[in-house]
Scaffold this motif. Structure first.
Motif: not given
Length: 178
Positions: A122-143
């Motif tokens: 079980i991987a519990f993690f956060s991830a961040r990046g920047v979308a093509r429109d310049g806005k940040p994307y951030a989410n939290t996941y459980a795999w």
């Protein structure tokens, strides 16, 4: 309607973490069932997943590289892409590539916790990046990743569907990337 969707998404997300906590608690309270072979398997699987996240963070690979060709990836909940993908190719073609094509800078994961029980990590993690429109994307996941022979053969993924859906509908994929 948006409030109802947020509420339902939060319920699914909370349930995912409840399942993860229960799984970890059950492993912790079981009497000496952890044989050396099981412990070695768990250690090996956790190390494999950790290395794939390290490569993802460094930009040299991803956990998706570990998918067996016939791996089944299920996105749980109510996102636009929620369903079971029957193979690695279906999943990468319908989700991974279109997602990456919406990003200006790739996601950088930060592992919060890794848990292993037998063949499941079980991987519990956060991830961040920047979308093509310049806005940040951030989410939290459980795999929840079922492993066999160093490959992921089955996965169930949970994440904030509202955040994902907002990116997916707001940003068109770069052309020629699918």
């Amino acid at each position: 309607m948006l409030a109802n969707l947020r509420y339902r998404t939060r319920q699914v997300f909370d349930a995912a973490f409840g399942v993860a906590a229960t799984a970890v608690a059950l492993v912790a309270i079981q009497p000496e069932r952890n044989s050396q072979a099981s412990s070695e398997t768990e250690d090996r699987n956790k190390a494999t997943i950790q290395a794939s996240f390290d490569a993802w963070r460094a930009g040299t690979g991803t956990p998706y590289d570990l998918l067996a060709p016939d791996a089944r990836w299920t996105i749980e909940g109510f996102s636009i892409v929620s369903k079971t993908y029957p193979t690695k190719e279906h999943f990468t073609r319908e989700v991974v590539r279109p997602f990456n094509a919406r990003m200006l800078s790739p996601l950088k994961p930060k592992v919060r916790s890794l848990y292993a029980d037998g063949d499941t990590v079980i991987a519990f993690f956060s991830a961040r990046g920047v979308a093509r429109d310049g806005k940040p994307y951030a989410n939290t996941y459980a795999w929840f990743l079922e492993m066999r022979g160093g490959q992921i053969i089955r996965a169930s993924a949970f994440f904030d569907a509202i955040e994902f859906n907002e990116l997916w509908t707001r940003v068109a994929p770069a052309t020629g990337t699918n």
